[in-house]
Enzyme design. Structure first.
Site, mmCIF file in Angstrom:
data_model
loop_
_atom_site.group_PDB
_atom_site.id
_atom_site.type_symbol
_atom_site.label_atom_id
_atom_site.label_comp_id
_atom_site.label_asym_id
_atom_site.label_seq_id
_atom_site.Cartn_x
_atom_site.Cartn_y
_atom_site.Cartn_z
ATOM 1 N N CYS A 6 0.858 -1.176 0.000
ATOM 2 C CA CYS A 6 0.000 0.000 0.000
ATOM 3 C C CYS A 6 0.901 1.235 0.000
ATOM 4 C CB CYS A 6 -0.917 0.005 1.225
ATOM 5 S SG CYS A 6 -1.972 1.470 1.356
ATOM 6 N N GLU A 15 -3.887 0.611 -5.909
ATOM 7 C CA GLU A 15 -2.941 -0.463 -6.211
ATOM 8 C C GLU A 15 -2.822 -0.592 -7.724
ATOM 9 O OE1 GLU A 15 -0.121 -2.009 -5.552
ATOM 10 O OE2 GLU A 15 -1.058 -2.458 -3.624
#
Length: 359
Positions: free
Chosen positions: A2, A118
């Site tokens: 992340c 992402e």
């Protein structure tokens, strides 16, 4: 993993998102907080942590604005902080690495965001996706924080977000995902220092959804609402270099196929020629064997027709002589023949005695 997130929550909404609706809340450095649709390492980010000296029940918490990207306290004061080095920590190894192990007992915190980004890696490009809860509620991540003092005496608080293996529905996008604490029980357990075995695991609930967004979020300067706008997926054309190599690859494949075809045709032609020549070769070998046999036989003397005739005449002559030659008895019992033989003598001219004998 992340590395980008959206945090546009109001400061008062962040503790509630972390299920801290009661008890005192103290703010630290919240004047540095700037809501953004595109937050990355090195930027200020509000976290919720336990208040120092508070009871283990977690009644008192601190809303503390820190830098994203952990700088361990043992880092040299003269070093330049690198916020991209430890913006994530693998949950599988936090109990082993010194940078994280010492933080587990009393340096845990919560990070509340509305969603995170992402990138899906393809052959020629990376496509970003925005991940969030279907009902729009904030996501809460498990995190660790630390403090470091630089050479100028400035104290800097930083944090890292824990990650774990991707859930079964998230694996197509990435092999890692942040540790999501989905309810009050898990957020309380994390802040109170409970064991991590049941907390640091993939989030498997079906309410986590995603959609593609613009690749422009790769730049931290791009931070408006356009960051979370869904975009249709398009098959982008490859750049000229990719086209060149792909075209060359196709040409090489065509050349290879052509060479293979020519090779197959040559083999086929040779095979047919061999099949046609094989009977002739067999006949030639038989003829050769016959000639050799004839030559070997010709070395044996074979009488000609003339020789055969001469031999036959000789045998006939011998038989004739044998038949006409008088036997011994005939010669003794034939006086005329005997007298004649005496008269003949063998002289060709008559003698004086023969003349007076006639008188």
């Amino acid at each position: 993993m992340c590395g980008r997130a959206r945090c546009t929550l109001r400061a008062d909404d962040i503790p509630r998102a972390c299920h801290r609706n009661d008890g005192p809340i103290r703010h630290v450095n919240m004047d540095r907080y700037r809501p953004s649709y595109n937050v990355g390492p090195g930027m200020n980010f509000p976290v919720v942590r336990r208040d120092d000296g508070s009871n283990t029940d977690g009644a008192g918490v601190v809303l503390h604005c820190m830098k994203w990207g952990l700088i361990p306290s043992f880092t040299k004061k003269s070093d330049k902080p690198d916020f991209f080095k430890m913006f994530n920590a693998r949950s599988e190894s936090v109990c082993e690495k010194a940078s994280f192990r010492r933080l587990l007992p009393k340096s845990r915190c919560l990070v509340a965001v509305e969603g995170f980004y992402e990138w899906k890696k393809d052959v020629s490009k990376k496509q970003p996706y925005y991940i969030h809860f279907k009902d729009g509620r904030p996501l809460v991540f498990a995190a660790l924080y630390d403090s470091w003092e630089n050479s100028e005496g400035e104290k800097l608080h930083t944090f890292t977000i824990l990650t774990t293996s991707a859930s079964s529905t998230f694996q197509w996008l990435h092999d890692r995902m942040p540790v999501i604490l989905g309810d009050k029980g898990s957020t309380d357990a994390w802040l109170n220092g409970s064991k991590t075995d049941m907390l640091l695991k993939p989030y498997e609930n079906p309410d986590l959804v995603w959609y593609p967004v613009t690749p422009a979020i790769g730049k931290l300067s791009f931070e408006g609402p356009e960051c979370v706008k869904e975009v249709p997926l398009k098959i982008q054309e490859k750049n000229s270099i990719s086209k060149f190599f792909s075209t060359r690859k196709v040409e090489k494949e065509q050349e290879s196929n052509m060479e293979q075809s020519m090779c197959d045709e040559s083999v086929k032609t040779n095979l047919l020629n061999n099949l046609e020549e094989e009977p002739r070769s067999t006949d030639d070998r038989l003829a050769s064997l016959t000639d050799k046999d004839h030559d070997s036989k010709s070395n044996v003397p074979v009488p000609s027709l003339g020789d055969v005739g001469k031999s036959q005449a000789k045998r006939d002559y011998e038989e004739l002589v044998a038949d006409t030659k008088p036997s011994k008895d005939e010669v003794e019992t034939s006086p005329a023949r005997k007298k004649g033989n005496i008269k003949g003598g063998g002289d060709k001219q008559p003698t004086l005695f023969s003349y007076f004998g006639k008188k």
